[in-house]
Scaffold this active site. Structure first.
Site, mmCIF file in Angstrom:
data_model
loop_
_atom_site.group_PDB
_atom_site.id
_atom_site.type_symbol
_atom_site.label_atom_id
_atom_site.label_comp_id
_atom_site.label_asym_id
_atom_site.label_seq_id
_atom_site.Cartn_x
_atom_site.Cartn_y
_atom_site.Cartn_z
ATOM 1 N N TYR A 35 55.640 -33.499 -43.443
ATOM 2 C CA TYR A 35 56.589 -34.603 -43.674
ATOM 3 C C TYR A 35 57.590 -34.693 -42.530
ATOM 4 O O TYR A 35 57.869 -35.783 -42.007
ATOM 5 C CB TYR A 35 57.295 -34.351 -45.011
ATOM 6 C CG TYR A 35 58.229 -35.446 -45.465
ATOM 7 C CD1 TYR A 35 57.738 -36.633 -46.018
ATOM 8 C CD2 TYR A 35 59.606 -35.294 -45.372
ATOM 9 C CE1 TYR A 35 58.602 -37.638 -46.457
ATOM 10 C CE2 TYR A 35 60.476 -36.285 -45.807
ATOM 11 C CZ TYR A 35 59.967 -37.454 -46.349
ATOM 12 O OH TYR A 35 60.819 -38.438 -46.781
ATOM 13 N N LYS A 44 58.044 -37.815 -40.039
ATOM 14 C CA LYS A 44 59.304 -38.572 -40.034
ATOM 15 C C LYS A 44 59.988 -38.506 -38.665
ATOM 16 O O LYS A 44 60.644 -39.479 -38.253
ATOM 17 C CB LYS A 44 60.236 -38.060 -41.138
ATOM 18 C CG LYS A 44 59.762 -38.415 -42.553
ATOM 19 C CD LYS A 44 59.563 -39.908 -42.733
ATOM 20 C CE LYS A 44 59.546 -40.363 -44.183
ATOM 21 N NZ LYS A 44 59.202 -41.794 -44.320
ATOM 22 N N ASP A 71 52.322 -52.457 -52.436
ATOM 23 C CA ASP A 71 52.338 -51.098 -52.994
ATOM 24 C C ASP A 71 50.944 -50.734 -53.486
ATOM 25 O O ASP A 71 50.313 -51.492 -54.220
ATOM 26 C CB ASP A 71 53.346 -50.958 -54.141
ATOM 27 C CG ASP A 71 53.830 -49.522 -54.297
ATOM 28 O OD1 ASP A 71 55.014 -49.266 -54.042
ATOM 29 O OD2 ASP A 71 52.999 -48.652 -54.635
ATOM 30 N N THR A 125 65.079 -41.083 -56.359
ATOM 31 C CA THR A 125 63.804 -41.749 -56.654
ATOM 32 C C THR A 125 62.847 -40.679 -57.184
ATOM 33 O O THR A 125 63.213 -39.505 -57.247
ATOM 34 C CB THR A 125 63.171 -42.375 -55.392
ATOM 35 O OG1 THR A 125 62.770 -41.310 -54.520
ATOM 36 C CG2 THR A 125 64.140 -43.292 -54.663
HETATM 37 P P1 NAD Z 1 58.830 -43.725 -54.120
HETATM 38 O O1 NAD Z 1 57.738 -42.784 -54.441
HETATM 39 O O2 NAD Z 1 59.725 -44.183 -55.208
HETATM 40 O O3 NAD Z 1 58.244 -45.024 -53.381
HETATM 41 C C1 NAD Z 1 57.241 -44.939 -52.395
HETATM 42 C C2 NAD Z 1 56.224 -46.017 -52.672
HETATM 43 O O4 NAD Z 1 55.244 -46.031 -51.608
HETATM 44 C C3 NAD Z 1 55.439 -45.776 -53.961
HETATM 45 O O5 NAD Z 1 55.599 -46.868 -54.854
HETATM 46 C C4 NAD Z 1 53.991 -45.617 -53.507
HETATM 47 O O6 NAD Z 1 53.040 -46.163 -54.423
HETATM 48 C C5 NAD Z 1 53.991 -46.347 -52.193
HETATM 49 N N1 NAD Z 1 52.883 -45.918 -51.312
HETATM 50 C C6 NAD Z 1 52.524 -44.650 -51.030
HETATM 51 N N2 NAD Z 1 51.471 -44.639 -50.199
HETATM 52 C C7 NAD Z 1 51.144 -45.938 -49.955
HETATM 53 C C8 NAD Z 1 50.167 -46.557 -49.152
HETATM 54 N N3 NAD Z 1 49.283 -45.835 -48.449
HETATM 55 N N4 NAD Z 1 50.121 -47.908 -49.112
HETATM 56 C C9 NAD Z 1 51.020 -48.651 -49.827
HETATM 57 N N5 NAD Z 1 51.970 -48.099 -50.606
HETATM 58 C C10 NAD Z 1 52.046 -46.753 -50.663
HETATM 59 O O7 NAD Z 1 59.722 -43.013 -52.972
HETATM 60 P P2 NAD Z 1 61.092 -43.409 -52.245
HETATM 61 O O8 NAD Z 1 61.991 -42.245 -52.340
HETATM 62 O O9 NAD Z 1 61.547 -44.753 -52.619
HETATM 63 O O10 NAD Z 1 60.585 -43.401 -50.714
HETATM 64 C C11 NAD Z 1 60.552 -44.548 -49.881
HETATM 65 C C12 NAD Z 1 60.586 -44.070 -48.435
HETATM 66 O O11 NAD Z 1 61.846 -43.445 -48.163
HETATM 67 C C13 NAD Z 1 59.518 -43.032 -48.095
HETATM 68 O O12 NAD Z 1 59.009 -43.272 -46.801
HETATM 69 C C14 NAD Z 1 60.287 -41.715 -48.119
HETATM 70 O O13 NAD Z 1 59.679 -40.727 -47.338
HETATM 71 C C15 NAD Z 1 61.610 -42.190 -47.552
HETATM 72 N N6 NAD Z 1 62.729 -41.290 -47.830
HETATM 73 C C16 NAD Z 1 63.264 -41.228 -49.093
HETATM 74 C C17 NAD Z 1 64.357 -40.393 -49.328
HETATM 75 C C18 NAD Z 1 65.008 -40.335 -50.663
HETATM 76 O O14 NAD Z 1 66.117 -39.741 -50.763
HETATM 77 N N7 NAD Z 1 64.437 -40.910 -51.710
HETATM 78 C C19 NAD Z 1 64.877 -39.597 -48.285
HETATM 79 C C20 NAD Z 1 64.320 -39.699 -47.026
HETATM 80 C C21 NAD Z 1 63.256 -40.562 -46.808
#
Ligand code: NAD
Length: 305
Positions: A170, A174, A37, A204
């Site tokens: 985005y 995706k 991370d 989140t």
């Molecule tokens: P989050 O912000 O809680 O976690 C994402 C993590 O990625 C963060 O801790 C951040 O520091 C890390 N990160 C960002 N850029 C980085 C990089 N360049 N190198 C290393 N680490 C990096 O968000 P989340 O909701 O847990 O999202 C996780 C994944 O799920 C993402 O790809 C998001 O697009 C996808 N997603 C989430 C949801 C949802 O409902 N939460 C829905 C669809 C897709």
């Protein structure tokens, strides 16, 4: 004996949210985990090792093995170091969960060049770069005659698959990740690597701004807990998902939806070039009784009320 005993896994963006739960679930199944991370804010600005350290501590407290990696997965250099760290620390690599992500929502006409580049970079390049170095390792192992049974799990989104106004970069990234998943599944199958993707839904910091914030009180199932997503990733990572390759699943709460991609919905065909007038005249035939306007955004069966 758990399903991932002896396996080594990388989870990108595992300092919080969905990635943290995925890292915990993989470790609970016996995998040794590289917790990557960068630790920036939700827009991808800054860096901080604390979230990844906390995830490692949680895994160690539960009796598992994990180490921190703070590289930016969206650079060739960072991705190469990440894969090398897994091999140097734990002697190999079996599972790569590409999860790291950021959000910079804006309508297309308000999107800045910096926002477009950052979102495409972190998601699309941030999925491809670790995959490139992991797949090179697995190909090398396979060619050396070593048995490879590896898995990549990518993270798409229902926004990318069904589209969401205000998320053009985005959505493009995706949808690209879903397409990349299919390409990688075809390329890497011969080397013993399965590649699948999830479109998760969970509470989140990324979804906090779109109103997904409430934690239910009392002894009720928390349908939006990010922990609900993790078992599906652990299943896809292990032998229980043998033969599952190039597939995309929407995952949230107690629901797993198997999604299929582009398919033929209608066709016009003749043995000569079409004219503009003929196409306009045949439009009804092409679409039949279906709606030819903006498609609805929905995942059948995914209903969190
Ligand atoms: P989050 O912000 O809680 O976690 C994402 C993590 O990625 C963060 O801790 C951040 O520091 C890390 N990160 C960002 N850029 C980085 C990089 N360049 N190198 C290393 N680490 C990096 O968000 P989340 O909701 O847990 O999202 C996780 C994944 O799920 C993402 O790809 C998001 O697009 C996808 N997603 C989430 C949801 C949802 O409902 N939460 C829905 C669809 C897709």
């Amino acid at each position: 004996m758990t399903t991932l005993d002896g396996k080594v896994a990388i989870v990108t963006g595992a300092g919080r949210g969905i990635g943290r739960e995925e890292a915990l679930a993989l470790a609970a199944e016996g995998a040794r985990v590289i917790v990557n991370d960068l630790g920036g804010d939700r827009r991808g600005v800054g860096n901080d090792a604390t979230p990844a350290q906390e995830t490692v501590q949680l895994i160690q407290d539960a009796g598992g093995e994990a180490v921190v990696n703070g590289d930016d997965v969206a650079t060739w250099d960072g991705a190469q170091k990440l894969v090398k760290q897994a091999i140097d620390t734990f002697g190999g690599l079996d599972v790569l969960v590409n999860n790291a992500g950021i959000l910079r929502d804006a309508m297309s006409f308000n999107t800045t060049e910096d926002d477009w580049d950052a979102v495409i970079r972190v998601h699309l390049k941030g999925h491809f770069a670790p995959t490139k170095f992991a797949s090179a390792y697995w190909r090398e192992q396979s060619k050396a005659g070593n048995s490879v049974s590896a898995a990549i799990i990518n993270t798409s989104s229902d926004s990318g698959l069904f589209s969401n106004a205000g998320q053009s970069a985005y959505d493009a990234a995706k949808a690209g990740i879903a397409s990349l998943t299919l390409c990688l599944a075809r390329e890497l199958e011969r080397y013993g690597v399965r590649v699948n993707a999830i479109a998760p839904r969970a509470r989140t910091r990324l979804t906090a701004t779109v109103g997904v914030t409430d934690t239910p009180e009392g002894d009720v199932f928390d349908a939006l807990s990010p922990a609900n997503v993790a078992p599906v990733v652990a299943w896809l990572a292990g032998p229980g998902a043998a033969g599952v390759n190039g597939q995309v699943f929407a995952v949230g709460g107690g629901t797993v939806v198997w999604l299929s991609g582009w398919h033929q919905s209608g066709i016009l065909q003749q043995e000569k070039q079409w004219t503009v007038d003929d196409l306009a005249a045949q439009q009804k035939q092409l679409f039949g009784s279906s709606n030819s306007g903006t498609p609805a955004m929905m995942i059948p069966g995914m209903n969190f009320g």
